[in-house]
Design an enzyme around this catalytic site. Structure first.
Site, PDB file in Angstrom:
ATOM      1  N   ASP A 280       0.943  -1.306   0.043  1.00 38.91           N
ATOM      2  CA  ASP A 280      -0.041  -0.007  -0.102  1.00 38.91           C
ATOM      3  C   ASP A 280       0.999   1.308   0.008  1.00 38.91           C
ATOM      4  O   ASP A 280       1.734   1.310   0.898  1.00 38.91           O
ATOM      5  CB  ASP A 280      -1.027  -0.161   1.271  1.00 38.91           C
ATOM      6  CG  ASP A 280      -2.056   0.955   1.558  1.00 38.91           C
ATOM      7  OD1 ASP A 280      -1.971   1.924   0.416  1.00 38.91           O
ATOM      8  OD2 ASP A 280      -2.980   0.745   1.899  1.00 38.91           O
TER       9      ASP A 280
ATOM     10  N   HIS B   1      -0.263   4.521  -0.137  1.00 41.14           N
ATOM     11  CA  HIS B   1      -0.962   5.771   0.375  1.00 41.14           C
ATOM     12  C   HIS B   1      -0.333   6.743   1.279  1.00 41.14           C
ATOM     13  O   HIS B   1      -0.278   6.005   2.423  1.00 41.14           O
ATOM     14  CB  HIS B   1      -2.406   5.499   0.688  1.00 41.14           C
ATOM     15  CG  HIS B   1      -3.204   5.004  -0.581  1.00 41.14           C
ATOM     16  ND1 HIS B   1      -3.555   3.620  -0.613  1.00 41.14           N
ATOM     17  CD2 HIS B   1      -4.092   5.663  -1.301  1.00 41.14           C
ATOM     18  CE1 HIS B   1      -4.258   3.690  -1.762  1.00 41.14           C
ATOM     19  NE2 HIS B   1      -4.713   4.795  -2.178  1.00 41.14           N
TER      20      HIS B   1
END
Ligand code: B12
Lengths: 138, 458
Positions: free
Chosen positions: A16, A18
């Site tokens: 991930d 983000h």
């Protein structure tokens, strides 16, 4: 500033990337007086654990935004125990599962994975701060 | 400024002298003789000196500077908490100080490990663990156990600063303890220079005496460095330049010996590829790694064992490699004479270069995830490094040194290993790197200009 609050390891787990929320969490926790150790995005369970070991952290705040949080968090508690982090608090937040699922169910599943607290999408980090103060009697 | 200087390297086998004319920045002459540690280290030195005098006559030397790897070099262990973090950081710091790191320990030590440490005939221990303000329990536990060892060898403490006061109490009666900055003050942040500094100081003050090298002190003003550290110092100045003279940029030194292959890299090694994510413990700007299983003689057999069949075939086709390696392992003073001997040595050197470079440089780790591929870089990216420099007998005496160094460059067949793509090659054909590292301690610009003059571009 008053005496430093305990050390918290933060980061975004799995594949991930983000990054925005992670930076915001670092800033807010630091402003609140915590020692923050940020392992950053794309972090493995081992990276969170190694960081917590060296820095004597009292809690790990895991973020997961891309929907695969459950898979990425499996085994985390067991690995902590294996590493001697017996009392470490594990919180998880962000968008921890895909789509909109009933959060109570989701929360149960994370608790059974050994997490102390799990937060639904859109929960600000302040909720985590409030809870850690309760959990650590600060 | 003085006119002439004598640079001395008390090596494991030879004591090598290099006489320097500082005014003209020239090598006046070199000489060597067998290192004599058992009797008196001065014996070998005197013999080499008289050889030197035969060549260049009697010359007055302003200063005498020396480095040493005699009597087994600087033998250390590194102790940390997490293997990939403080234990690794300590190992890197010790290697950069020119030590031979016999073993690296992590987590809380056991009594068994302490017994092992006690039996190791070490020169020094590096103790770390915990970031500043971080874990104290582990380093305190380890300090307590170390306080009980029988061989009270010096301990350098470079751990969590918040634990220092307690460690000081624990080691209050321990004869030789030095405290310095944390080798990993924050997570993944490496801080090697203060530790290196302390190790080198201790090496000078205490270790030298233990090995009977103090006899030289009266006239050699300083045995300032362990030999590998002198090479790293030469590499640093050559890469980064001095105040008045520009350096060459990012460089890698390949130093192939009989027992080990050392790689030194000077350069940051930040990612040059798109969309890779830098992972793990920070790399030291000046980094040294030592491969104890890759060497031309004593380690020829372990080199054979470490190598892949296809690489052995590539570099040594038509050679009975196992037999040749066994022979070299058993004949450590073997000097190649025939064309065949040279060919085999060259092939082995290529294997040593290939594998030691693969282990030194960084790599790309590709993860296949639910959302596609993610690329992590672990270690230094040296793809765009400017120079590769070869030293050590096999490279210096080879007719094809560039083919040996070429075995250490980037290859499409191992695209994830970040070796230099298109470096320029340089050979240390006068064997001056360690001497120049010494000279650089006093006259950095002269050392740099002399390296530019005497190192050979190929
Ligand atoms: C910007 C963005 C991207 C950018 C990210 C850029 C970057 N490097 O940061 C890019 C374009 C790269 C991207 C890619 C993807 N994204 Co996107 N992205 C977003 C978006 C629009 C905003 C994220 C953001 O920055 N928010 C602002 C920050 C401040 O908020 P936050 O991250 O939520 O963090 C806060 C809180 O969650 C909380 N918090 C976080 N962690 C924790 C932990 C604890 C303990 C606590 C208490 C609180 C807490 O505090 C933080 C600070 O206030 C969101 C949608 C949205 N509006 O949220 C989608 C979103 C997160 N992305 C999504 C998806 C699916 C993807 C992709 C998989 C798309 C794809 N198929 O390629 C990829 C995944 C790439 C990868 N490897 O991670 C989905 C996730 C769906 C799910 N979980 O069910 C979302 C929700 C969009 C959607 N509605 O579908 N994305």
């Amino acid at each position: 500033m008053e005496i430093k609050l305990p050390t918290i390891v933060i980061g975004v787990i799995g594949a991930d990337c983000h990054a925005v929320g992670n930076k915001i969490i670092e800033t807010i926790l630091t402003e609140e007086g915590f020692s923050v150790v940020n392992v950053g995005v794309l972090s493995t369970q081992e990276e969170f654990i190694n960081a917590a070991l060296e820095t004597d952290a009292k809690a790990i705040f895991i973020s997961s935004l891309y929907g695969h949080g459950e898979m990425d968090c499996e085994g985390m508690r067991e690995k902590c125990q294996e590493a001697g982090l017996d009392d470490i608090l594990l919180y998880v937040g962000g968008n921890i599962v895909v789509g909109k699922q009933g959060f109570e169910e989701v929360e149960k599943r994370f608790v059974s994975l050994g997490f102390n607290r799990a937060y639904p999408p859109g929960t600000p980090i302040h909720a985590g701060i409030r809870d850690i103060k309760i959990d650590l009697n600060l | 400024m003085e006119n002439n200087l004598l640079l001395i390297d008390f090596g494991s086998t030879y004591t090598k002298l290099t006489a320097i004319d500082l005014i003209n920045e020239e090598i006046i002459g070199t000489a060597k003789d067998i290192t004599t540690v058992e009797s008196d280290i001065l014996e070998g030195y005197e013999k080499a000196l008289s050889k030197l005098k035969e060549k260049i006559g009697c010359i007055d030397f302003g200063s005498h500077l020396a480095c040493s790897s005699a009597a087994g070099g600087l033998k250390m262990i590194a102790i940390g908490l997490v293997p990939e973090l403080t234990a690794e950081a300590s190992k890197r710091a010790a290697l950069g100080a020119g030590a031979r790191v016999i073993k690296t320990y992590s987590f809380e030590l056991s009594k068994r490990e302490i017994e092992e440490i006690d039996s190791m005939k070490l020169d020094m221990i590096l103790l770390s663990g915990g970031t500043d303000g971080g874990n104290k329990k582990c380093i305190l536990h380890n300090a307590k156990l170390l306080s009980q060892i029988k061989n009270k060898i010096p301990i350098v403490v470079a751990g969590n600063k918040s634990a220092l006061d307690e460690i000081e109490e624990i080691l209050f009666n321990y004869p030789q303890v030095v405290f310095t900055e944390n080798v990993m003050p924050k997570l993944n942040l490496i801080n090697v220079e203060p530790v290196r500094e302390e190790i080198r100081k201790l090496f000078f003050e205490r270790i030298i005496e233990a090995k009977g090298i103090n006899k030289t002190k009266s006239f050699i003003e300083n045995i300032i460095l362990p030999t590998p550290a002198a090479v790293l110092e030469a590499a640093k100045i050559l890469a980064m330049g001095s105040e008045n003279e520009e350096g060459l940029g990012s460089i890698i030194i390949v130093d192939i010996g009989g027992a080990t292959t050392d790689i030194h890299s000077i350069g940051k090694g930040d990612p040059t590829l798109d969309s890779v994510n830098l992972k793990g413990l920070e790399e030291p700007f000046a980094k040294r790694t030592v491969e104890g299983d890759l060497g031309m003689r004593y380690s020829a057999l372990s080199l054979y064992e470490a190598a892949d069949k296809k690489d052995i075939k590539k570099y040594l086709s038509g050679v009975e490699v196992l037999k040749e390696c066994e022979f070299r392992h058993n004949t450590i003073d073997f000097v190649p004479l025939s064309e065949h001997d040279f060919k085999v040595d060259e092939g082995l050197a290529k294997l040593a270069t290939h594998y030691s470079m693969n282990r030194h440089v960084g790599r790309i780790e590709t993860l296949y995830t639910p959302i596609g591929m993610v690329m992590n870089q672990i270690g230094k990216d040296t793809l765009e490094f400017d120079y590769m420099i070869g030293t050590g007998g096999v490279i210096v005496h080879s007719k094809n040194p560039e083919s040996i160094l070429s075995a250490g460059i980037f290859s499409e067949s191992e695209p994830d290993i970040l070796k230099p793509k298109n470096p320029k090659f340089i050979i240390d054909n006068h064997y001056i790197l360690s001497a120049m590292g010494l000279l650089a301690q006093k006259y950095p610009t002269s050392a740099l200009r002399m390296m530019k003059k005497y190192l050979k571009n190929i």
